[in-house]
Design a protein around this motif. Structure first.
Motif, PDB file in Angstrom:
ATOM      1  N   SER A 229      19.138  58.899  40.133  1.00 30.56           N
ATOM      2  CA  SER A 229      19.669  59.124  41.483  1.00 30.56           C
ATOM      3  C   SER A 229      19.711  57.806  42.249  1.00 30.56           C
ATOM      4  O   SER A 229      19.236  56.784  41.766  1.00 30.56           O
ATOM      5  N   ASP A 230      20.249  57.870  43.438  1.00 29.54           N
ATOM      6  CA  ASP A 230      20.331  56.680  44.295  1.00 29.54           C
ATOM      7  C   ASP A 230      19.287  56.703  45.403  1.00 29.54           C
ATOM      8  O   ASP A 230      19.443  56.030  46.425  1.00 29.54           O
ATOM      9  N   SER A 231      18.199  57.436  45.223  1.00 29.49           N
ATOM     10  CA  SER A 231      17.205  57.580  46.287  1.00 29.49           C
ATOM     11  C   SER A 231      16.470  56.281  46.605  1.00 29.49           C
ATOM     12  O   SER A 231      15.872  56.168  47.673  1.00 29.49           O
ATOM     13  N   MET A 232      16.527  55.303  45.718  1.00 28.00           N
ATOM     14  CA  MET A 232      15.820  54.044  45.966  1.00 28.00           C
ATOM     15  C   MET A 232      16.760  52.869  46.229  1.00 28.00           C
ATOM     16  O   MET A 232      16.331  51.722  46.201  1.00 28.00           O
ATOM     17  N   ASN A 233      18.031  53.139  46.528  1.00 32.26           N
ATOM     18  CA  ASN A 233      18.940  52.046  46.904  1.00 32.26           C
ATOM     19  C   ASN A 233      18.361  51.296  48.085  1.00 32.26           C
ATOM     20  O   ASN A 233      17.777  51.919  48.965  1.00 32.26           O
ATOM     21  N   PRO A 234      18.469  50.032  48.204  1.00 32.63           N
ATOM     22  CA  PRO A 234      19.142  49.081  47.324  1.00 32.63           C
ATOM     23  C   PRO A 234      18.209  48.398  46.313  1.00 32.63           C
ATOM     24  O   PRO A 234      18.597  47.433  45.687  1.00 32.63           O
ATOM     25  N   ILE A 235      16.979  48.905  46.161  1.00 31.18           N
ATOM     26  CA  ILE A 235      16.044  48.303  45.201  1.00 31.18           C
ATOM     27  C   ILE A 235      16.547  48.495  43.778  1.00 31.18           C
ATOM     28  O   ILE A 235      16.552  47.563  42.982  1.00 31.18           O
ATOM     29  N   TYR A 236      16.931  49.720  43.451  1.00 33.90           N
ATOM     30  CA  TYR A 236      17.601  49.992  42.186  1.00 33.90           C
ATOM     31  C   TYR A 236      18.536  51.176  42.379  1.00 33.90           C
ATOM     32  O   TYR A 236      18.454  51.898  43.363  1.00 33.90           O
TER      33      TYR A 236
END
Length: 102
Positions: A6-13
């Protein structure tokens, strides 16, 4: 190493990246660490917002950097795998595609 779904940790990964985590003891986890843990059969990677001590038990309040609010449930120290050490861009996509197909 695990694939990010998922993109829950954008912009870290981002979705499709892979993270390499280091196994740690619960008392080694600190606020702001990115924790790898299991929740209802899924493996999640979210940042530790708060370490909660309840007697001899340690819990963690977590939140995805891209999410508006903290996760609903505290993470039990028995459910942690470790803390993220490295991010490898795009390597997780084949795993995600296979999971979506099957």
């Amino acid at each position: 190493m695990i694939a990010i779904g998922s993109d829950s940790m954008n912009p870290i990964y981002y979705r499709g990246d892979a993270v390499i985590y280091k196994k740690v003891k619960p008392d080694e986890v600190k606020e702001k660490d990115i924790l790898v843990f299991k929740n209802s059969g899924a493996i999640i990677t979210h940042r530790v917002k708060k370490v909660v001590l309840d007697g001899n038990q340690i819990y963690f309040q977590t939140k995805g950097d891209n999410n508006e609010k903290a996760d609903d449930e505290l993470v039990n120290s028995n459910d942690i795998y470790g803390v993220v050490q490295y991010v490898v861009k795009y390597v997780g996509y084949p795993t995600i595609l296979l999971q979506e197909l099957f």
